[in-house]
Every structure is written in structure tokens, then in C-alpha cells.
Design an enzyme around this catalytic site. Structure first.
Site, PDB file in Angstrom:
ATOM      1  N   LYS A   1       5.606   2.906 -10.233  1.00 42.52           N
ATOM      2  CA  LYS A   1       4.669   2.850  -9.101  1.00 42.52           C
ATOM      3  C   LYS A   1       4.308   4.291  -8.736  1.00 42.52           C
ATOM      4  CE  LYS A   1       2.702   1.285  -5.285  1.00 42.52           C
ATOM      5  NZ  LYS A   1       1.397   0.633  -5.462  1.00 42.52           N
TER       6      LYS A   1
ATOM      7  N   ASN B   1      -2.404   9.707 -10.672  1.00 46.29           N
ATOM      8  CA  ASN B   1      -3.238   8.668 -10.063  1.00 46.29           C
ATOM      9  C   ASN B   1      -4.346   9.337  -9.253  1.00 46.29           C
ATOM     10  OD1 ASN B   1      -4.409   6.579  -8.719  1.00 46.29           O
ATOM     11  ND2 ASN B   1      -2.567   5.849  -7.694  1.00 46.29           N
TER      12      ASN B   1
ATOM     13  N   CYS C   1      -6.973   5.726  -7.249  1.00 46.33           N
ATOM     14  CA  CYS C   1      -6.687   4.558  -6.427  1.00 46.33           C
ATOM     15  C   CYS C   1      -7.809   4.392  -5.407  1.00 46.33           C
ATOM     16  CB  CYS C   1      -5.354   4.741  -5.735  1.00 46.33           C
ATOM     17  SG  CYS C   1      -4.746   3.231  -5.091  1.00 46.33           S
TER      18      CYS C   1
ATOM     19  N   LYS D   1      -5.082   9.415 -14.808  1.00 47.65           N
ATOM     20  CA  LYS D   1      -5.566   8.017 -14.869  1.00 47.65           C
ATOM     21  C   LYS D   1      -6.918   7.955 -14.171  1.00 47.65           C
ATOM     22  CE  LYS D   1      -4.271   3.293 -13.723  1.00 47.65           C
ATOM     23  NZ  LYS D   1      -3.235   2.440 -13.133  1.00 47.65           N
TER      24      LYS D   1
ATOM     25  N   ASN E   1      -8.117   2.352 -13.584  1.00 43.83           N
ATOM     26  CA  ASN E   1      -7.514   1.877 -12.346  1.00 43.83           C
ATOM     27  C   ASN E   1      -8.371   0.714 -11.826  1.00 43.83           C
ATOM     28  OD1 ASN E   1      -6.028   1.739  -9.869  1.00 43.83           O
ATOM     29  ND2 ASN E   1      -5.489   3.884 -10.184  1.00 43.83           N
TER      30      ASN E   1
ATOM     31  N   GLY F   1      -7.219  -7.674 -13.091  1.00 50.26           N
ATOM     32  CA  GLY F   1      -7.082  -8.962 -13.759  1.00 50.26           C
ATOM     33  C   GLY F   1      -8.293  -9.283 -14.620  1.00 50.26           C
TER      34      GLY F   1
HETATM   35  C1  LIG Z   1      -0.473  -4.860  -6.973  1.00 53.82           C
HETATM   36  C2  LIG Z   1      -1.062  -3.686  -7.704  1.00 53.82           C
HETATM   37  C3  LIG Z   1      -0.602  -2.412  -7.405  1.00 53.82           C
HETATM   38  C4  LIG Z   1      -1.120  -1.303  -8.072  1.00 53.82           C
HETATM   39  N1  LIG Z   1      -0.630  -0.056  -7.791  1.00 53.82           N
HETATM   40  C5  LIG Z   1      -1.088   1.025  -8.489  1.00 53.82           C
HETATM   41  C6  LIG Z   1      -0.530   2.315  -8.277  1.00 53.82           C
HETATM   42  O1  LIG Z   1       0.371   2.518  -7.461  1.00 53.82           O
HETATM   43  N2  LIG Z   1      -1.025   3.344  -9.017  1.00 53.82           N
HETATM   44  C7  LIG Z   1      -2.004   3.183  -9.957  1.00 53.82           C
HETATM   45  O2  LIG Z   1      -2.393   4.158 -10.602  1.00 53.82           O
HETATM   46  N3  LIG Z   1      -2.534   1.952 -10.188  1.00 53.82           N
HETATM   47  C8  LIG Z   1      -2.100   0.885  -9.472  1.00 53.82           C
HETATM   48  N4  LIG Z   1      -2.629  -0.367  -9.734  1.00 53.82           N
HETATM   49  C9  LIG Z   1      -3.649  -0.526 -10.787  1.00 53.82           C
HETATM   50  C10 LIG Z   1      -3.009  -0.931 -12.112  1.00 53.82           C
HETATM   51  O3  LIG Z   1      -2.095   0.048 -12.559  1.00 53.82           O
HETATM   52  C11 LIG Z   1      -4.054  -1.189 -13.194  1.00 53.82           C
HETATM   53  O4  LIG Z   1      -4.732   0.003 -13.448  1.00 53.82           O
HETATM   54  C12 LIG Z   1      -5.061  -2.278 -12.809  1.00 53.82           C
HETATM   55  O5  LIG Z   1      -4.429  -3.324 -12.106  1.00 53.82           O
HETATM   56  C13 LIG Z   1      -5.798  -2.872 -14.018  1.00 53.82           C
HETATM   57  O6  LIG Z   1      -4.906  -3.535 -14.896  1.00 53.82           O
HETATM   58  P1  LIG Z   1      -4.677  -5.161 -14.886  1.00 53.82           P
HETATM   59  O7  LIG Z   1      -6.013  -5.782 -14.812  1.00 53.82           O
HETATM   60  O8  LIG Z   1      -3.917  -5.446 -16.134  1.00 53.82           O
HETATM   61  O9  LIG Z   1      -3.878  -5.446 -13.656  1.00 53.82           O
HETATM   62  C14 LIG Z   1      -2.126  -1.488  -9.054  1.00 53.82           C
HETATM   63  C15 LIG Z   1      -2.605  -2.773  -9.330  1.00 53.82           C
HETATM   64  C16 LIG Z   1      -2.081  -3.871  -8.680  1.00 53.82           C
HETATM   65  C17 LIG Z   1      -2.595  -5.244  -9.007  1.00 53.82           C
END
Ligand SMILES: Cc1cc2nc3c(=O)[nH]c(=O)nc-3n(C[C@H](O)[C@H](O)[C@H](O)COP(=O)(O)O)c2cc1C
Ligand SMILES: Cc1cc2nc3c(=O)[nH]c(=O)nc-3n(C[C@H](O)[C@H](O)[C@H](O)COP(=O)(O)OP(=O)(O)OC[C@H]3O[C@@H](n4cnc5c(N)ncnc54)[C@H](O)[C@@H]3O)c2cc1C
Length: 546
Positions: A45, A126, A129, A164, A191, A215
């Protein structure tokens, strides 16, 4: 399993779980290191300099099967504390620990990087975000700032640095080139997309109002971004966003990714199921098949259903029983979230399912407001979540509860024969629902001050009872404990005198936020997550894995 070069290591597989999803606690990370070699890169995280509580729940909202918006708010314990926690990890030689960091300024990024580098194999920056006010978004969209942050972090540490990137920019190639000009060793994209907004029954769902989209729905955006990045720069790329199947992994590889992240698709999977999913994904890649997606839980349902409060009975100063106007479908052991727009959502066991009722103890903001919730109030419920209990036929069931723990076990006693209810409280005035319990099973009561039942702890009463059982009955024992952690631990200690851990199930209410396995807030000491692996977990869950 043939090894893949990834910067300083030869890793087991080209998969990761992107930052902030599942692997948000050290115990979860260790469990995945120990049991899932298919996850080659472990991303933490995002961590900042100071601890952040993040937003209050709801922090994740589902807008279609497999599609989410989230605004967790960069919850993290602060760099010093996370570094101390990561230092306790046993990182296998063939796995890569990628620590995600964020900062509010170039200087803050550098400070966090210096603290985290000694306990990490690489740093992910990161920059992107989209929802934490004051962080991320502006930085990730400004090529000069991206170059500056990357260069400053590179100068401060001697491990790989992987910015990222946000998809929320008209020209991601320009940002990628800036990061590489700053010395980036690799890049990660994408992200979350947006922000987006979801509402239910006329109210915004997320406490922050808007959140980043992830997603299935963001897959085409992730693929487009990775393709553009790969065309612009020549460095390893971690691709993520909407991956659920081996075909998606192959599409990211074709676009230019060497490691692929699977995040939101892990929704609802138990830890065991997640291990099986990654095994299948790996086999799919090896054999050109596409079987893993069939294991994704597109049936997870986070939609809210309305309920109206009919009565609010006060048991004592800090405990009340809320009864609503309808039945909910819930099996013994499962739990639900109660959402009151504007106030938030929190997880509860249903004391009864028909009509839906809750026993609530006042411990904080949400539960305090429930104490005076007025009949007629409209609230919303999602769930059921968690795994229903399933005692073997002929089991001698013992429930042990304290505080509002009775709510989690009443339905166990009601739905399964041959159950004994043990319940404890500080004083008689804190006991509730006892007459109803007596109608379904023998009830054993203990109070600390002796004002009702046994004078002392419920665990003393329990030991006396168990000592009186014959061999035959002892061999069929099955325990369900729920209540304050010290009571549950004391109960487990007594129960272990009479049977093994597999017959002892406890629900300790670890802080539970999303309820569907994504945020990792409810990590148990053994690295399982209460919301998908529990709430009742066998006694080994209380044993620390790091
Ligand atoms: C609940 C949640 C928390 C996330 N927290 C972070 C984070 O702390 N730092 C970050 O760089 N990306 C964060 N993300 C983004 C994910 O790392 C990822 O880039 C994004 O969800 C796309 O991938 P996915 O579609 O497989 O979930 C978060 C995503 C979700 C759903
Ligand atoms: C599966 C499950 C079933 C539950 N069933 C019930 C139930 O039937 N009745 C009931 O009253 N409660 C139940 N809980 C606990 C309930 O969800 C929390 O008490 C509630 O979330 C607290 O919210 P709050 O806004 O009042 O507290 P907050 O304002 O969020 O927090 C107040 C303080 O309590 C601490 N805290 C918050 N939640 C927890 C927690 N889960 N464990 C330890 N400390 C915590 C916080 O760190 C803070 O110090 C259950 C929890 C789970 C996970």
C-alpha cells in the site's frame, strides 16, 4: 517454475497485486510470500511520511459486476512504522518487494524513499492517486514535476525506482518520457481512472463523494496507456488496470508490459481461492488457455437495500437493540453492513434475520449515533458477506460470547441442534436477549460482579462445564467464540485443553472496511482477511505469521 529476471532478482512469475489491494498489511504480505509463489512482485500500500487514517467508510463502491470506485484516502501507518513492519518480513530470494511511496512535495518523496529503501527491493512512486486532496493528481500530470521527483528519489536511493503513472492525462507518453529522463528504472501504469461518482437511493455512496475507478471497465484504458508508454520509452513496464483473465494478461504483454497486476478482480476471493486463481492464471499462460477468469467472483453484490427502523431499545448506557421492518437473507455466521448516508457504513452481525435486528455497542462515531437512532429512520443494508458456519452433523456446539458477540452466535444456536450458549457480561444490566436464548438452547451466564449467574469470567464457567463432559461428547466439540478480543483469547486457551484448533472458531471484530476482501483492513494475525476468510476463523488465525 522457470525464473524471470526483474531488476536485481530472478522472480517466480510475472504477476503482482497492485498497490492498495489485498496486500495492505504485513501479515497478508507474509502469507502470500509463504503460500503463493505465483505472485512474483509484492506491491505494498502507498506509504507517506506521516500516518493517515484515510476516509471513513464507505471507501469502496461497486457500480457493475467487477467494476469499482474507491476513495480509501491513502490510509497508511507512516513511513517509520511501515519500515519497522517490513523489516520483520521473510522475503523469499525469488520474490521482489516493491514499496509504493507518496509525498506532498519533492522533499517529502525523498524523505519517505530514504526511510523505505533499506527494507525494499524497489520503490514505486505513486504520482497518480486521483483522490487524495493535495497529493498525486497534480504531480502525476505535470511532466517537469514527474522528472524532478524521479531524479530526486533516484539520487537518494540505490534500488530500482518505478514511477506509477496516472491515466488521467491527455499525453501519457510525455509523462513517461519525463520519468525516464529523471532516471526511472521502470514504469507502472495505470493508477485508477477518473474520479468517478456513484450513488444509491439518491445519496453519494463514497464518504468522499468521488473516487478512482478500477476493475473490468478500465481495461481498455490501461491497455491504451501501456501501449503508448511502451512506444515512448524503453524500460520494464508493470501493466495493470482491469485484468481478470489470462487473455487480459497476454493483451498487456502484447502492449509492452513485462509484469502484470491483478487487483480489483480479486474481489470476494478467500485467501485459498486467490492462491488457486493465481495457479490457474500461471497454467493458462503456460498452456495458452483462458480458464482463470471462471474463478472471478462476478456474483459479489455490494448494492444497498433499504430497511426502516421500527424500534430502538436501550439495554444499558452503551448497548441498544435495533429492530427493522423486514427480513434479511443471512445465514448464521455471515454479516452485513449498515449504511446511513452522511454518517457512514459499518459491519454488524444480525442478532436476528427475521425481522432484521442488531445488538449494538457504542464504541465510536457510528455506533454512538445508533444509540439514539429514531424509529422511522431509513437505513440501507448490503450483504450478506463472509462465510456461513457449517458445523459437522452430530457436533456438540458450544458458543461463547461477551458484549455484542451474542449477536454473532445466537443464530448458530438457533439453527443447529445440540448447542450450549455461554455468555458473559460485566454486570446483569448488560445482559440482553437471554429469554430468547433460553427458548433455543441451555444458557450459561457469568457476570464479573456476580449480579447474575456465575460470579466471575465466562471462561471459568466454560472450563467447569467441559471438565464434566464424557469422552464421547468431548470428541464432538465445536466452538464458536465472539466478543472482546481478551475474552476470545481466554476462551481459546480453555478450549485448547479439550480439542485441536480446527474445532475452535472465533470471530474477533478486526477493523473491517470494504467487506469484500479488497482493502485488507481486516487482516488477522495469520494474514487471512476476516471479511472473506471469516468472520469465524479457526484458532490458528490468532497466531502471528510475522
Ligand atoms: C481499494 C484500492 C486501493 C488502492 N490504493 C492504491 C494506493 O495506495 N496506491 C496506488 O498507487 N494505487 C492504488 N490503487 C490503484 C491500484 O493499485 C491499481 O492501479 C488500479 O486499481 C487498477 O488495477 P485493477 O483494475 O486491477 O484494480 C488502489 C485501488 C483500489 C481498488
Ligand atoms: C463481522 C463483524 C461483526 C460485527 N458485529 C457487531 C455487532 O453485532 N454489534 C456491534 O456493536 N458491533 C459489531 N461489530 C463491530 C462494529 O463494526 C464496530 O464497533 C464499528 O465498526 C465501530 O464503528 P464506530 O464508527 O462506532 O467507531 P469508530 O469511530 O470507527 O472507532 C472508534 C474507536 O473504536 C476502534 N474500533 C473501531 N472498529 C473497531 C473494531 N472492529 N475493532 C476494534 N476496534 C475498533 C477505533 O480504532 C477507534 O479507536 C462487528 C464487526 C465485524 C467486523
Amino acid at each position: 517454475m522457470s525464473k524471470i529476471p526483474f531488476f536485481t532478482k530472478q522472480i517466480t512469475s510475472p504477476f503482482t497485486i497492485p498497490s492498495g489491494i489485498v496486500t495492505t498489511a504485513t501479515t497478508i504480505i507474509q502469507r502470500i510470500f509463504d503460500t503463493m509463489p505465483e505472485v512474483g512482485v509484492m506491491t505494498t500500500k502507498s506509504v507517506g511520511l506521516a500516518p493517515r487514517a484515510g476516509y471513513r467508510e464507505p471507501v469502496i463502491s461497486q457500480y457493475a459486476p467487477g467494476c469499482f470506485v474507491n476513495a480509501v484516502g491513502l490510509t497508511n501507518p507512516g513511513a517509520e512504522q511501515l519500515a519497522a513492519q517490513l523489516a520483520t518480513l521473510r522475503v523469499p530470494e525469488d520474490r521482489f518487494l516493491l514499496t509504493s511511496i507518496f509525498g506532498g512535495s519533492v522533499e517529502e518523496f525523498v524523505e519517505v524513499a530514504k526511510i523505505m529503501a533499506p527494507v525494499s527491493d524497489g520503490l514505486e512512486l505513486n504520482l497518480s492517486c486521483p483522490h487524495a486532496k493535495g497529493y498525486g493528481m497534480a504531480m502525476g500530470q505535470d511532466p517537469e514535476l514527474v522528472r524532478e521527483i524521479t531524479a530526486a528519489v533516484k539520487a537518494a536511493v540505490n534500488i530500482p525506482v518505478i514511477p506509477k503513472l496516472t491515466p488521467n492525462t491527455p499525453n501519457i507518453a510525455e509523462i513517461a518520457r519525463a520519468a525516464v529522463a529523471g532516471g526511472a528504472d521502470g514504469l507502472c501504469a495505470i493508477n485508477t481512472v477518473g474520479p468517478g461518482y456513484t450513488s444509491a437511493h439518491g445519496h453519494p455512496v463514497l464518504s468522499n463523494g468521488v473516487g478512482g475507478m478500477s476493475g473490468k471497465g478500465v481495461l481498455p484504458i490501461g491497455l491504451k496507456c501501456v501501449r503508448e508508454v511502451a512506444e515512448a520509452v524503453d524500460c520494464p513496464i508493470i501493466g495493470c488496470g482491469g485484468v481478470s483473465s489470462a487473455d487480459d494478461v497476454r493483451a498487456y504483454q502484447d502492449a509492452g508490459a513485462s509484469v502484470v497486476g491483478i487487483g480489483s478482480s480479486l474481489v470476494g476471493l478467500t485467501t485459498e481461492e486467490m492462491g488457486q486463481y493465481f495457479k490457474t492464471l500461471e497454467a493458462d499462460l503456460a498452456h495458452g488457455s483462458n480458464n482463470a477468469e471462471s474463478q472471478i467472483r462476478y456474483d459479489v453484490d455490494m448494492q444497498f437495500r433499504p430497511v426502516t427502523l421500527v424500534s430502538n431499545e436501550r439495554v444499558c448506557d452503551d448497548i441498544c437493540i435495533l429492530t427493522f421492518d423486514r427480513k434479511i437473507n443471512l445465514k448464521a455466521g455471515e454479516f452485513v453492513f449498515l449504511w446511513i448516508p452522511g454518517l457512514g457504513e459499518k459491519p454488524f452481525s444480525a442478532l436476528t434475520d427475521d425481522p432484521f435486528s442488531l445488538a449494538v455497542i457504542d464504541v465510536g462515531v457510528f455506533t454512538h449515533d445508533l444509540m439514539s437512532l429514531q424509529p422511522g429512520t431509513e437505513a440501507y443494508v448490503r450483504g450478506p458477506h463472509g462465510i456461513a458456519v457449517d458445523p459437522p452433523e452430530g457436533a456438540k456446539i458450544i458458543t461463547v460470547s461477551g458484549g455484542t458477540g451474542l449477536a454473532a452466535v445466537y443464530q448458530v444456536a438457533r439453527d443447529f441442534p445440540n448447542t450450549e450458549i455461554f455468555t458473559g457480561a460485566r454486570t446483569a444490566e448488560r445482559l440482553y436477549f437471554i429469554e430468547e436464548c433460553k427458548k433455543i438452547a441451555p444458557v450459561h451466564i457469568a457476570t464479573d460482579d456476580g449480579s447474575e449467574g456465575h460470579h466471575g469470567f465466562v471462561t471459568e464457567l466454560l472450563r467447569d462445564y467441559l471438565q464434566g463432559l464424557g469422552e464421547e461428547e468431548r470428541s464432538k466439540l465445536m466452538f464458536y467464540n465472539c466478543g472482546p478480543a481478551p475474552m476470545v483469547h481466554a476462551a481459546i486457551a480453555v478450549e485448547r485443553e479439550f480439542c485441536g484448533d480446527a474445532r475452535i472458531h472465533s470471530a474477533i471484530d478486526y477493523l473491517t472496511k470494504c467487506g469484500v476482501g479488497l482493502c485488507g483492513a481486516c487482516a488477522a494475525p495469520d494474514g487471512r482477511r476476516l471479511c472473506v476468510d471469516g468472520p469465524f476463523m479457526d484458532a490458528s488465525a490468532t497466531t502471528k505469521c510475522v
